[in-house]
Write a protein that holds these residues in place. Structure first.
Motif, PDB file in Angstrom:
ATOM      1  N   THR A  53       0.848  -1.193   0.000  1.00  0.00           N
ATOM      2  CA  THR A  53       0.000   0.000   0.000  1.00  0.00           C
ATOM      3  C   THR A  53       0.880   1.239   0.000  1.00  0.00           C
ATOM      4  OG1 THR A  53      -1.640  -1.198   1.299  1.00  0.00           O
ATOM      5  CG2 THR A  53      -1.909   1.178   1.136  1.00  0.00           C
ATOM      6  N   PRO A  54       0.994   1.956  -1.136  1.00  0.00           N
ATOM      7  CA  PRO A  54       1.840   3.161  -1.194  1.00  0.00           C
ATOM      8  C   PRO A  54       1.171   4.342  -0.503  1.00  0.00           C
ATOM      9  CG  PRO A  54       0.772   2.800  -3.301  1.00  0.00           C
ATOM     10  CD  PRO A  54       0.402   1.624  -2.438  1.00  0.00           C
ATOM     11  N   LEU A  55       1.938   5.394  -0.285  1.00  0.00           N
ATOM     12  CA  LEU A  55       1.454   6.544   0.478  1.00  0.00           C
ATOM     13  C   LEU A  55       0.150   7.131  -0.060  1.00  0.00           C
ATOM     14  CD1 LEU A  55       2.139   8.497   2.865  1.00  0.00           C
ATOM     15  CD2 LEU A  55       3.050  10.016   1.112  1.00  0.00           C
ATOM     16  N   PRO A  56      -0.028   7.314  -1.382  1.00  0.00           N
ATOM     17  CA  PRO A  56      -1.282   7.934  -1.841  1.00  0.00           C
ATOM     18  C   PRO A  56      -2.535   7.172  -1.410  1.00  0.00           C
ATOM     19  CG  PRO A  56       0.343   8.011  -3.580  1.00  0.00           C
ATOM     20  CD  PRO A  56       0.918   7.145  -2.495  1.00  0.00           C
ATOM     21  N   LEU A  57      -2.446   5.842  -1.313  1.00  0.00           N
ATOM     22  CA  LEU A  57      -3.611   5.084  -0.874  1.00  0.00           C
ATOM     23  C   LEU A  57      -3.824   5.223   0.621  1.00  0.00           C
ATOM     24  CD1 LEU A  57      -3.344   1.809  -2.994  1.00  0.00           C
ATOM     25  CD2 LEU A  57      -4.582   3.924  -3.480  1.00  0.00           C
ATOM     26  N   LEU A  58      -2.751   5.343   1.373  1.00  0.00           N
ATOM     27  CA  LEU A  58      -2.872   5.600   2.810  1.00  0.00           C
ATOM     28  C   LEU A  58      -3.381   7.006   3.065  1.00  0.00           C
ATOM     29  CD1 LEU A  58       0.557   4.080   3.891  1.00  0.00           C
ATOM     30  CD2 LEU A  58      -1.682   3.086   4.373  1.00  0.00           C
ATOM     31  N   ASP A  59      -3.091   7.902   2.096  1.00  0.00           N
ATOM     32  CA  ASP A  59      -3.360   9.327   2.255  1.00  0.00           C
ATOM     33  C   ASP A  59      -4.696   9.734   1.631  1.00  0.00           C
ATOM     34  OD1 ASP A  59      -1.322  12.265   1.543  1.00  0.00           O
ATOM     35  OD2 ASP A  59      -3.046  11.980   2.779  1.00  0.00           O
ATOM     36  N   ASP A  60      -5.310   8.837   0.850  1.00  0.00           N
ATOM     37  CA  ASP A  60      -6.502   9.182   0.081  1.00  0.00           C
ATOM     38  C   ASP A  60      -7.696   9.439   0.999  1.00  0.00           C
ATOM     39  OD1 ASP A  60      -8.569   9.463  -1.653  1.00  0.00           O
ATOM     40  OD2 ASP A  60      -8.339   7.525  -2.639  1.00  0.00           O
ATOM     41  N   PRO A  61      -8.236  10.658   1.029  1.00  0.00           N
ATOM     42  CA  PRO A  61      -9.363  10.939   1.907  1.00  0.00           C
ATOM     43  C   PRO A  61     -10.583  10.075   1.605  1.00  0.00           C
ATOM     44  CG  PRO A  61      -8.433  12.973   1.029  1.00  0.00           C
ATOM     45  CD  PRO A  61      -7.830  11.842   0.256  1.00  0.00           C
ATOM     46  N   GLY A  62     -10.684   9.557   0.354  1.00  0.00           N
ATOM     47  CA  GLY A  62     -11.832   8.737   0.013  1.00  0.00           C
ATOM     48  C   GLY A  62     -11.709   7.301   0.465  1.00  0.00           C
ATOM     49  N   ARG A  63     -10.516   6.922   0.919  1.00  0.00           N
ATOM     50  CA  ARG A  63     -10.310   5.550   1.375  1.00  0.00           C
ATOM     51  C   ARG A  63     -10.819   5.409   2.800  1.00  0.00           C
ATOM     52  NH1 ARG A  63      -5.874   2.507   3.698  1.00  0.00           N
ATOM     53  NH2 ARG A  63      -5.798   0.406   2.838  1.00  0.00           N
ATOM     54  N   PRO A  64     -11.746   4.480   3.079  1.00  0.00           N
ATOM     55  CA  PRO A  64     -12.305   4.369   4.421  1.00  0.00           C
ATOM     56  C   PRO A  64     -11.235   4.081   5.456  1.00  0.00           C
ATOM     57  CG  PRO A  64     -13.497   2.985   2.856  1.00  0.00           C
ATOM     58  CD  PRO A  64     -12.275   3.473   2.161  1.00  0.00           C
ATOM     59  N   HIS A  65     -11.287   4.753   6.575  1.00  0.00           N
ATOM     60  CA  HIS A  65     -10.386   4.473   7.681  1.00  0.00           C
ATOM     61  C   HIS A  65     -10.818   3.160   8.307  1.00  0.00           C
ATOM     62  CE1 HIS A  65      -8.437   5.165  11.659  1.00  0.00           C
ATOM     63  NE2 HIS A  65      -7.513   5.637  10.863  1.00  0.00           N
ATOM     64  N   ALA A  66      -9.861   2.323   8.647  1.00  0.00           N
ATOM     65  CA  ALA A  66     -10.189   0.963   9.052  1.00  0.00           C
ATOM     66  C   ALA A  66     -11.202   0.886  10.184  1.00  0.00           C
ATOM     67  CB  ALA A  66      -8.907   0.229   9.418  1.00  0.00           C
ATOM     68  N   PRO A  67     -11.006   1.585  11.315  1.00  0.00           N
ATOM     69  CA  PRO A  67     -11.989   1.476  12.378  1.00  0.00           C
ATOM     70  C   PRO A  67     -13.374   1.958  11.962  1.00  0.00           C
ATOM     71  CG  PRO A  67      -9.956   2.381  13.222  1.00  0.00           C
ATOM     72  CD  PRO A  67      -9.847   2.360  11.717  1.00  0.00           C
ATOM     73  N   THR A  68     -13.430   3.020  11.138  1.00  0.00           N
ATOM     74  CA  THR A  68     -14.728   3.520  10.684  1.00  0.00           C
ATOM     75  C   THR A  68     -15.429   2.485   9.820  1.00  0.00           C
ATOM     76  OG1 THR A  68     -13.894   5.777  10.719  1.00  0.00           O
ATOM     77  CG2 THR A  68     -15.873   5.377   9.427  1.00  0.00           C
ATOM     78  N   ALA A  69     -14.670   1.830   8.941  1.00  0.00           N
ATOM     79  CA  ALA A  69     -15.261   0.838   8.049  1.00  0.00           C
ATOM     80  C   ALA A  69     -15.735  -0.391   8.806  1.00  0.00           C
ATOM     81  CB  ALA A  69     -14.255   0.450   6.978  1.00  0.00           C
ATOM     82  N   LEU A  70     -15.072  -0.709   9.913  1.00  0.00           N
ATOM     83  CA  LEU A  70     -15.392  -1.927  10.649  1.00  0.00           C
ATOM     84  C   LEU A  70     -16.264  -1.694  11.878  1.00  0.00           C
ATOM     85  CD1 LEU A  70     -11.947  -3.765  10.611  1.00  0.00           C
ATOM     86  CD2 LEU A  70     -13.958  -4.288   9.251  1.00  0.00           C
ATOM     87  N   VAL A  71     -16.542  -0.413  12.192  1.00  0.00           N
ATOM     88  CA  VAL A  71     -17.213  -0.127  13.445  1.00  0.00           C
ATOM     89  C   VAL A  71     -18.594  -0.764  13.522  1.00  0.00           C
ATOM     90  CG1 VAL A  71     -18.253   2.070  12.705  1.00  0.00           C
ATOM     91  CG2 VAL A  71     -17.680   1.697  15.127  1.00  0.00           C
TER      92      VAL A  71
END
Length: 348
Positions: free
Chosen positions: A257-275
């Motif tokens: 996972t390169p920085l742009p994918l970690l940095d992409d605001p549209g990519r769900p944050h893990a805890p939010t996606a799994l909450v």
């Protein structure tokens, strides 16, 4: 990253004193395979140099990041871009794999004049025109070195510091996943998975054929029993780089996972996606366990009661998202491959 100097008169490439280079083939011995290790944390000076190279590369994945960074990068960081081209093949003294930024910068600033002079001569021999201030670096001119130090600090403040939490998260997730892969599939499969198309020929790992970038830099690099340390980078998207330093030999390779994918605001944050599935606290516990932690670590980092940590880790183990291993009085928890896939979308 600097290019390694190779002895082209022999079949096996001989490394120079230190540096980085693209190597088509790595030769392992049985002892080398037993001495493959993972770095514990990212190397700030290595990531900084690769970030400067990424700023000038044409990789479309980094295009939004480049546009944002160019707008905020101060002029004082410009001299660093004059030394590190898009290929990353700048002077070797710029990117020691030190564990801390201050330690790495001290190493850069204390480079012997003879080595600085040789490296600048090598860089400029490729047709790049030396600038007045870079010529003065070789003479240990105080003002030139102050310019370089200011450029490094400015680039770090703009490119590394705001993203460091994501750099570290990407590094930890990559390391955890590779260690799980190592446990499930073994060292040969793990090493072959570090580069697209990499494959084994006997005890040699082919990282790139004759048609790949950098193939002319060396035919083969033999580890000769010294082993190698794996150092993933979220800024680098090219072929793996090999570098030999006093600390050992390192293999820098692109993190999944390169920085742009970690940095992409549209990519769900893990805890939010799994909450919705796990609950907010349990999702936070799972995210922490990308890197192995003890129950005490979780209590301290998440501000939870010991009984609460015990309850959440027990539930995550029951769902096969984490594992636990006792070491004396401590219990170490870590993500399973399933837990990593839920958090980061890594391939199975």
């Amino acid at each position: 990253m600097g290019v390694r100097a190779w002895d082209t008169h022999s079949v096996r490439a001989r490394p120079n004193r230190r540096g980085w280079g693209l190597v088509p083939r790595l030769r392992f011995t049985a002892e080398d395979l037993l001495r493959v290790t993972f770095a514990d944390e990212p190397a700030p000076m290595v990531e900084l140099t690769l970030a400067v190279a990424a700023l000038q590369r044409s990789d479309p994945l980094f295009a939004p990041w480049r546009r944002r960074t160019v707008r905020t990068l101060p002029r004082s960081a410009g001299p660093l871009r004059e030394l590190v081209p898009a290929t990353g093949k700048g002077p070797l003294f710029l990117d020691p794999p030190a564990r801390g930024f201050d330690e790495g910068l001290d190493g850069v600033l204390s480079t012997p004049a003879r080595f600085v002079r040789a490296e600048l001569r090598r860089v400029h021999a490729r047709g790049t025109r030396p600038l007045p201030w870079t010529r003065l670096l070789a003479d240990r001119d105080g003002e030139a070195w102050r310019i370089l130090e200011a450029a490094v600090r400015a680039a770090r403040a703009t490119m590394l510091e705001p993203a460091w939490d994501r750099v570290r998260a990407g590094f930890d997730a990559e390391r955890a996943w590779r260690l799980q892969q190592l446990a499930r599939q073994g060292i040969r499969t793990t090493l072959a998975g570090l580069a697209p198309g990499a494959r084994w020929h006997g005890t040699a790992l082919e990282l790139g054929g004759a048609d790949t970038e950098g193939a002319a830099e060396g035919l083969e690099f033999a580890l000769d029993g010294q082993g190698i340390t794996l150092l993933p980078s979220v800024f680098w998207t090219g072929r793996p780089l090999v570098g030999t330093y006093p600390q050992g030999t390192f293999l820098v390779y692109p993190a999944v996972t390169p920085l742009p994918l970690l940095d992409d605001p549209g990519r769900p944050h893990a805890p939010t996606a799994l909450v919705a599935l796990l609950g907010r606290t349990r999702a936070a516990v799972l995210e922490c366990l990308v890197q192995p932690r003890t129950s005490t670590d979780l209590v301290r980092e998440l501000g939870l009661a010991k009984s609460s940590v015990s309850e959440h880790t027990k539930a995550l183990r029951a769902a096969r998202l984490t594992t636990a291993q006792r070491d004396g009085k401590a219990v170490w928890h870590s993500c399973t491959p399933l837990g990593l896939e839920l958090l980061g979308g890594f391939p199975a």
